[in-house]
Scaffold this motif. Structure first.
Motif, short mmCIF file in Angstrom:
data_model
loop_
_atom_site.label_atom_id
_atom_site.label_comp_id
_atom_site.label_asym_id
_atom_site.label_seq_id
_atom_site.Cartn_x
_atom_site.Cartn_y
_atom_site.Cartn_z
N GLY A 178 38.53 13.04 -75.86
CA GLY A 178 38.94 14.44 -75.72
C GLY A 178 40.25 14.64 -75.00
N ASP A 179 40.97 13.57 -74.68
CA ASP A 179 42.26 13.67 -74.00
C ASP A 179 43.36 13.74 -75.05
OD1 ASP A 179 44.42 13.65 -72.36
OD2 ASP A 179 44.06 11.66 -71.49
N GLU A 180 43.98 14.92 -75.21
CA GLU A 180 45.01 15.13 -76.22
C GLU A 180 46.40 15.17 -75.61
OE1 GLU A 180 44.09 18.60 -78.41
OE2 GLU A 180 42.17 17.83 -79.19
N SER A 181 46.58 14.63 -74.43
CA SER A 181 47.89 14.62 -73.79
C SER A 181 48.82 13.63 -74.52
CB SER A 181 47.76 14.22 -72.32
OG SER A 181 47.18 12.92 -72.21
N LEU A 182 50.08 13.99 -74.56
CA LEU A 182 51.06 13.14 -75.22
C LEU A 182 51.39 11.93 -74.36
CD1 LEU A 182 53.53 15.89 -76.52
CD2 LEU A 182 51.78 14.68 -77.81
N PRO A 183 51.77 10.81 -74.98
CA PRO A 183 52.14 9.63 -74.18
C PRO A 183 53.38 9.89 -73.36
CG PRO A 183 52.65 9.29 -76.51
CD PRO A 183 51.85 10.56 -76.43
N ALA A 184 53.50 9.16 -72.25
CA ALA A 184 54.65 9.37 -71.35
C ALA A 184 55.96 8.96 -72.01
CB ALA A 184 54.43 8.57 -70.06
N GLU A 185 55.93 7.91 -72.82
CA GLU A 185 57.15 7.42 -73.47
C GLU A 185 57.04 7.61 -74.97
OE1 GLU A 185 57.76 3.38 -72.46
OE2 GLU A 185 57.98 3.77 -70.29
N PRO A 186 58.13 8.03 -75.63
CA PRO A 186 58.08 8.17 -77.08
C PRO A 186 57.95 6.81 -77.77
CG PRO A 186 60.33 8.46 -76.27
CD PRO A 186 59.43 8.38 -75.06
N GLU A 187 57.25 6.81 -78.88
CA GLU A 187 57.03 5.57 -79.64
C GLU A 187 58.35 5.12 -80.26
OE1 GLU A 187 54.52 2.49 -80.61
OE2 GLU A 187 54.00 4.30 -79.51
N ARG A 188 58.71 3.88 -80.01
CA ARG A 188 59.94 3.35 -80.59
C ARG A 188 59.63 2.43 -81.76
NH1 ARG A 188 61.29 -1.83 -79.00
NH2 ARG A 188 59.97 -2.77 -77.39
N LYS A 189 60.57 2.31 -82.68
CA LYS A 189 60.36 1.49 -83.86
C LYS A 189 60.47 0.01 -83.51
CE LYS A 189 62.13 4.90 -87.17
NZ LYS A 189 63.13 5.15 -88.25
N LEU A 190 59.81 -0.79 -84.33
CA LEU A 190 59.92 -2.23 -84.17
C LEU A 190 61.32 -2.69 -84.55
CD1 LEU A 190 56.51 -3.36 -85.69
CD2 LEU A 190 57.11 -3.19 -83.27
N GLU A 191 61.80 -3.68 -83.85
CA GLU A 191 63.17 -4.16 -84.06
C GLU A 191 63.17 -5.68 -84.04
OE1 GLU A 191 67.67 -3.23 -82.35
OE2 GLU A 191 65.92 -2.97 -81.05
N TYR A 192 63.88 -6.26 -85.01
CA TYR A 192 64.02 -7.70 -85.11
C TYR A 192 65.47 -8.06 -84.79
CZ TYR A 192 64.30 -12.35 -87.23
OH TYR A 192 64.51 -13.69 -87.45
N MET A 193 65.66 -8.79 -83.69
CA MET A 193 67.02 -9.09 -83.24
C MET A 193 67.74 -10.05 -84.17
SD MET A 193 67.21 -7.18 -80.69
CE MET A 193 68.84 -7.71 -80.16
N GLY A 194 66.99 -10.74 -85.05
CA GLY A 194 67.63 -11.63 -86.00
C GLY A 194 68.47 -10.91 -87.04
N ASP A 195 68.31 -9.58 -87.16
CA ASP A 195 69.13 -8.83 -88.10
C ASP A 195 70.56 -8.66 -87.60
OD1 ASP A 195 67.00 -8.55 -89.79
OD2 ASP A 195 66.36 -6.62 -88.94
N TYR A 196 70.80 -8.99 -86.35
CA TYR A 196 72.13 -8.87 -85.77
C TYR A 196 72.71 -10.26 -85.52
CZ TYR A 196 70.02 -4.35 -84.75
OH TYR A 196 69.35 -3.16 -84.86
N LYS A 197 74.00 -10.39 -85.67
CA LYS A 197 74.68 -11.67 -85.43
C LYS A 197 74.99 -11.79 -83.94
CE LYS A 197 74.88 -13.04 -89.72
NZ LYS A 197 74.16 -14.25 -90.18
N LEU A 198 74.07 -12.39 -83.23
CA LEU A 198 74.22 -12.56 -81.78
C LEU A 198 74.59 -14.01 -81.48
CD1 LEU A 198 71.12 -10.52 -80.56
CD2 LEU A 198 73.49 -9.77 -80.74
N PRO A 199 75.42 -14.23 -80.47
CA PRO A 199 75.83 -15.61 -80.15
C PRO A 199 74.70 -16.39 -79.50
CG PRO A 199 76.74 -14.07 -78.53
CD PRO A 199 76.07 -13.23 -79.60
N LEU A 200 74.84 -17.69 -79.55
CA LEU A 200 73.89 -18.57 -78.88
C LEU A 200 74.08 -18.49 -77.37
CD1 LEU A 200 74.14 -21.75 -81.14
CD2 LEU A 200 72.31 -20.06 -81.15
N THR A 201 73.00 -18.74 -76.66
CA THR A 201 73.04 -18.78 -75.20
C THR A 201 72.84 -20.22 -74.73
OG1 THR A 201 70.66 -18.38 -75.01
CG2 THR A 201 72.11 -16.44 -75.11
#
Length: 236
Positions: A178-201
């Motif tokens: 019965g708790d209809e309160s909204l979550p504190a943080e908005p839901e963010r989409k899933l993200e795959y970092m492999g879609d970006y060309k990032l340098p090696l560490t």
């Protein structure tokens, strides 16, 4: 089954998230299986080695076919083989090949290090050979480091998927109570970092070198050189 146990069951994500997960983890496997299926179908093609039945009806076509077959059977020169190989590379493979060709190893530094290890002067031609071997070693380490980076990004995506499913289970449980309160943080989409060309560490390079050694590709460890009750000093 109690309510608390039912909320612990797995939940399905949104259709957009499911499609994103499939693209990251399974699209490459499906493409590879499709390519294997196409390759296996080539073996079932019609055998054209016996063309005596159509030689009388289409002599010009048969003559052209024989010329093409003879051209394929000819021994290609090294330049011709290189030209065929370069023409069959994709854009990503071409970029990697050009980067490999541009990469240079300091042969003077290699010669200095080898002279210090051997305690003798190394000829220039041997230094060139050692520089080529070092270049090949570096290319293998870098390729392995990119694989490590991709596995790290996929592992992070799996953690994000589990976290998103946990938040969804919590939301379903709250709605059931019965708790209809909204979550504190908005839901963010899933993200795959492999879609970006990032340098090696540096961590990727160190992990790649560790895997390279454990695979038996690098130098033997001291404990592997021991045999029986001996300490292996004979092999050092």
């Amino acid at each position: 089954m109690s309510d608390s146990e039912s909320f612990q069951s797995d939940v399905s994500l949104d259709e957009e998230d499911e499609e994103f997960i499939w693209k990251v983890f399974y699209s490459k496997l499906e493409a590879d299986s499709a390519g294997n299926a196409i390759g296996s179908g080539d073996a079932n093609e019609l055998d054209l080695s016996d063309i005596s039945d159509i030689e009388e009806a289409f002599p010009e076509l048969v003559q052209k076919y024989k010329q093409l077959k003879n051209r394929e059977s000819e021994q290609l020169t090294e330049d011709q083989q290189k030209a065929i190989l370069m023409s069959s590379l994709s854009q990503e493979q071409m970029d990697r090949f050009e980067a490999y060709r541009r990469m240079a190893v300091n042969k003077a530094g290699v010669r200095k290090v080898c002279n210090g290890i051997l305690g003798n002067t190394m000829p220039q031609n041997i230094a060139v050979v050692m520089g080529g071997l070092l270049k090949q070693l570096l290319s293998e380490i870098i390729s392995l480091a990119f694989e490590v980076q991709e596995r790290e990004y996929k592992a992070q995506l799996i953690l994000d998927i589990d976290e998103k499913k946990k938040r969804k289970r919590d939301s379903i449980k709250k709605l059931a109570l019965g708790d209809e309160s909204l979550p504190a943080e908005p839901e963010r989409k899933l993200e795959y970092m492999g879609d970006y060309k990032l340098p090696l560490t540096p961590d990727h390079i160190r992990e790649a070198w560790r895997i390279f050694q454990t695979q038996g590709s690098g130098a033997f460890q001291s404990k592997w050189r021991s045999q029986g009750e001996c300490d292996g000093k004979f092999f050092r």
